[in-house]
Design an enzyme around this catalytic site. Sequence first.
Site, PDB file in Angstrom:
ATOM      1  N   LYS A  15       0.889  23.487  27.046  1.00 12.46           N
ATOM      2  CA  LYS A  15       0.691  24.803  27.866  1.00 12.46           C
ATOM      3  C   LYS A  15      -0.601  25.494  27.125  1.00 12.46           C
ATOM      4  O   LYS A  15      -0.474  25.618  25.806  1.00 12.46           O
ATOM      5  CB  LYS A  15       1.711  25.666  28.235  1.00 12.46           C
ATOM      6  CG  LYS A  15       2.290  26.429  26.792  1.00 12.46           C
ATOM      7  CD  LYS A  15       2.476  27.733  27.060  1.00 12.46           C
ATOM      8  CE  LYS A  15       1.575  28.597  27.997  1.00 12.46           C
ATOM      9  NZ  LYS A  15       1.174  29.935  27.163  1.00 12.46           N
ATOM     10  N   THR A  52       2.874  29.329  31.678  1.00 14.21           N
ATOM     11  CA  THR A  52       2.716  30.601  32.123  1.00 14.21           C
ATOM     12  C   THR A  52       1.733  30.890  33.046  1.00 14.21           C
ATOM     13  O   THR A  52       2.031  30.697  34.098  1.00 14.21           O
ATOM     14  CB  THR A  52       2.512  31.418  30.839  1.00 14.21           C
ATOM     15  OG1 THR A  52       1.324  31.177  30.113  1.00 14.21           O
ATOM     16  CG2 THR A  52       3.644  31.503  29.843  1.00 14.21           C
ATOM     17  N   ASN A  81      -5.911  38.936  33.298  1.00 12.61           N
ATOM     18  CA  ASN A  81      -5.540  39.696  32.060  1.00 12.61           C
ATOM     19  C   ASN A  81      -5.484  41.197  31.991  1.00 12.61           C
ATOM     20  O   ASN A  81      -5.122  41.906  31.157  1.00 12.61           O
ATOM     21  CB  ASN A  81      -6.620  39.428  30.908  1.00 12.61           C
ATOM     22  CG  ASN A  81      -6.316  37.886  30.340  1.00 12.61           C
ATOM     23  OD1 ASN A  81      -5.150  37.742  29.773  1.00 12.61           O
ATOM     24  ND2 ASN A  81      -7.129  36.928  30.602  1.00 12.61           N
ATOM     25  N   SER A  99       2.157  43.920  33.837  1.00 17.28           N
ATOM     26  CA  SER A  99       2.699  44.928  34.718  1.00 17.28           C
ATOM     27  C   SER A  99       3.573  44.153  35.817  1.00 17.28           C
ATOM     28  O   SER A  99       3.158  43.266  36.119  1.00 17.28           O
ATOM     29  CB  SER A  99       1.836  45.818  35.516  1.00 17.28           C
ATOM     30  OG  SER A  99       0.750  46.360  34.515  1.00 17.28           O
ATOM     31  N   THR A 107      -2.314  30.882  21.928  1.00 14.22           N
ATOM     32  CA  THR A 107      -0.967  30.788  22.668  1.00 14.22           C
ATOM     33  C   THR A 107      -0.794  29.255  23.333  1.00 14.22           C
ATOM     34  O   THR A 107      -1.191  29.136  24.487  1.00 14.22           O
ATOM     35  CB  THR A 107      -0.750  31.755  23.758  1.00 14.22           C
ATOM     36  OG1 THR A 107      -0.945  32.995  23.238  1.00 14.22           O
ATOM     37  CG2 THR A 107       0.486  31.207  24.608  1.00 14.22           C
ATOM     38  N   GLU A 148      -7.726  30.588  31.117  1.00  7.41           N
ATOM     39  CA  GLU A 148      -7.445  31.618  32.584  1.00  7.41           C
ATOM     40  C   GLU A 148      -8.835  31.841  33.121  1.00  7.41           C
ATOM     41  O   GLU A 148      -9.680  32.399  32.669  1.00  7.41           O
ATOM     42  CB  GLU A 148      -6.734  33.102  31.830  1.00  7.41           C
ATOM     43  CG  GLU A 148      -5.554  32.668  31.382  1.00  7.41           C
ATOM     44  CD  GLU A 148      -4.911  33.971  30.915  1.00  7.41           C
ATOM     45  OE1 GLU A 148      -3.695  34.147  30.757  1.00  7.41           O
ATOM     46  OE2 GLU A 148      -5.640  34.628  30.176  1.00  7.41           O
TER      47      GLU A 148
END
Lengths: 403, 403
Positions: B179, B153, B398, B403, B190, B276
């Site tokens: 991942k 992702t 994040n 969006s 996740t 991230e």
Amino acid sequence: MKATLTNEIKKLDTYTWPTGFYSDGLHAGLKEEKKDMGWLYSEVPASAAGVYTTNQFQAAPTKLTKLTINVNHQLQAMIMNSANANSCTGPQGTKDAHMMQQLTAQKLNINNDLVGVASTGIIGEQMPMDKITEGIEQLELTKNANVTEAILTTDKHPKTISVQFKINDQTVTMSGFAKGSGMIHPNMATMLGFVTTDANVDGIELQQLLSSQVDETFNQITVDGDTSTNDMVVVMANGMASNQQLTSEHADYPVFVAAFHQVLGFLAKSIAEGGEGATKLVEANVMGALNHEEAQTVAKAIVGSNLVKAAIFGEDPNWGRLMGAIGQTNAHVDVEHVSVWFNDQIIVKNSQAAIFDEGVMKDSLKSNVVTIKVDLNNGDANGQAWGCDLTYQYVKINAAYHS
Amino acid sequence: MKATLTNEIKKLDTYTWPTGFYSDGLHAGLKEEKKDMGWLYSEVPASAAGVYTTNQFQAAPTKLTKLTINVNHQLQAMIMNSANANSCTGPQGTKDAHMMQQLTAQKLNINNDLVGVASTGIIGEQMPMDKITEGIEQLELTKNANVTEAILTTDKHPKTISVQFKINDQTVTMSGFAKGSGMIHPNMATMLGFVTTDANVDGIELQQLLSSQVDETFNQITVDGDTSTNDMVVVMANGMASNQQLTSEHADYPVFVAAFHQVLGFLAKSIAEGGEGATKLVEANVMGALNHEEAQTVAKAIVGSNLVKAAIFGEDPNWGRLMGAIGQTNAHVDVEHVSVWFNDQIIVKNSQAAIFDEGVMKDSLKSNVVTIKVDLNNGDANGQAWGCDLTYQYVKINAAYHS
């Protein structure tokens, strides 16, 4: 109950010391420019109660204040400083906290065991006792509110509230101030809160009330999930309003409780709202829980999730992250029938996307306050918690604070 | 034990499918450009084991895979997609996960209950089943590693590892890919992890081994404290290396365990490192704990603290925050005698500031890997955890992902 009582509690426009309380705050040189030391003093010994950090590394002043209040639930003064937490400072730190207590007691001509000590700031550096000593020498007994600034670290502004109400037809004043900012999480985080009142109330009763009210207010806020070594909330009630002593049996006790809840609730929300780098206050209201404790847990999990916090900063109604936060608690949840509202607009129904107007939702998330309501559909209990969004500024402040 | 075994385990330079395993990955249109679907296939049914998210909102594919593996601890194929998690999608989501299983089984001409399904991506949107159906039609049986990209992702790059070792003088290959990125926390977050091996090993034994090894690897990483609805680690062992079946009694079982630990540990660390927005891998090594569990708890608390993470991003040896993180656990700590090292330089001794060279420390914190060693001085047990720093980029990703 609260609805009627609130009418009897008047919020004052300016911060006001209750009868018999004096204070001062000044720049003693611990910070570069801003005020960094202050105190509180009551003409007579006051009933006192405290709640302290649950962190295992309790700072020297925190331990000392707890010990002092526990002697006979009385205090007549508090000495405070920011910029240095006197935490992880070993035997020298303990000695320094005692010295702060002693110097303050000497200057005020009262017993050591009537003086509490509160420090906040950097952990692990020894207190600059020369500056502290000079600061204590310079403090005066005034009615100014300088102390509410002197305890701040990265806070944007002081958090203060004053209310008045009647007990036995006597006017009682209750005033609170606090510092917060980062390291704010359930169980007392880096925050200092002080409440003074001229109400006459028994010290043991005051302690019970404080402990239960902290659970509903300060322990339901989070900024970053980190707790600190120095936190305390201390209440002093000096009885100079001359009301008949309050106990839980007193007819006007509910008014006192409601005022106390209002003061602590206001300070707690102010801390969440003023979290480091925060642009928005986030309020989570959980209903349909099996019991109050589970509702509180879920509410805290929501305001504590970095992903939820970052989404709110981005004004993005990312409810999937919210479901993630709810689902990682052990609270009983009807997993097929959860509903969620952002600012009173439904976004999740039966644990799936609800139909909503994206434009209206986007606009509503621009607000400074975002309310998240969740129905777990598994009982009748409610809970609440408060937090803030996670922003670039939070990272910036915390990547650079120490150096 | 590990030292000698590691010599017998060879890490391969390129990702290599074990004997009898085929795979593929492609762009089916769920993402704008990148690969978003893939699969795994074994010539023969393989022993299989899985560990799944503990989040109460388990996604439809996660539930289905668990159910499928539990039938008789076998799988012959896995179908996977990114971009859509098929989570919080109600009865339609359950139907869609079953449809993915069925279409894959049909194409491969095997039973439905030999096919697992894994999805990751946005929560709460229905699967675009037309694209999924077309994707399954186009997948082929190849030896490429496209699937390791197709499950990503916000990950920066695939996380892959292949090792070889001998069991009964037969060469066994074991390959893993994963991942991660955000929403990574103990208890499976996740992340998707898949390990294939041509070893011959009993399915029940494999399940026990996986569960215990996940506790020491994947469950000891955190990116942001948030867990997800879709996580799973699945292992398939097809036996085509023709070794005598492995059980814990087998003389070469320790080699198999060590290889498995190496593969899972590598993938877990890669996920922490690739969190991230992360710029640094943080490794916490805790010693002197009362027991292993407490050591693991403290290690996780350290890598999980936003304040510690932000300080490390700022290359700031703010050990006060570290003490805060340790102290907020319930682990037994000798609070007067804790020691801390950053990158093997002592910074805290007897729970107070140690003398160290600030320049050397600052330089060492510029490194891509920051190791924090803590001695709780309260026992003999050790523990480890991995995380990453908290950066502007994390917030940016994040605040904008949905969006």
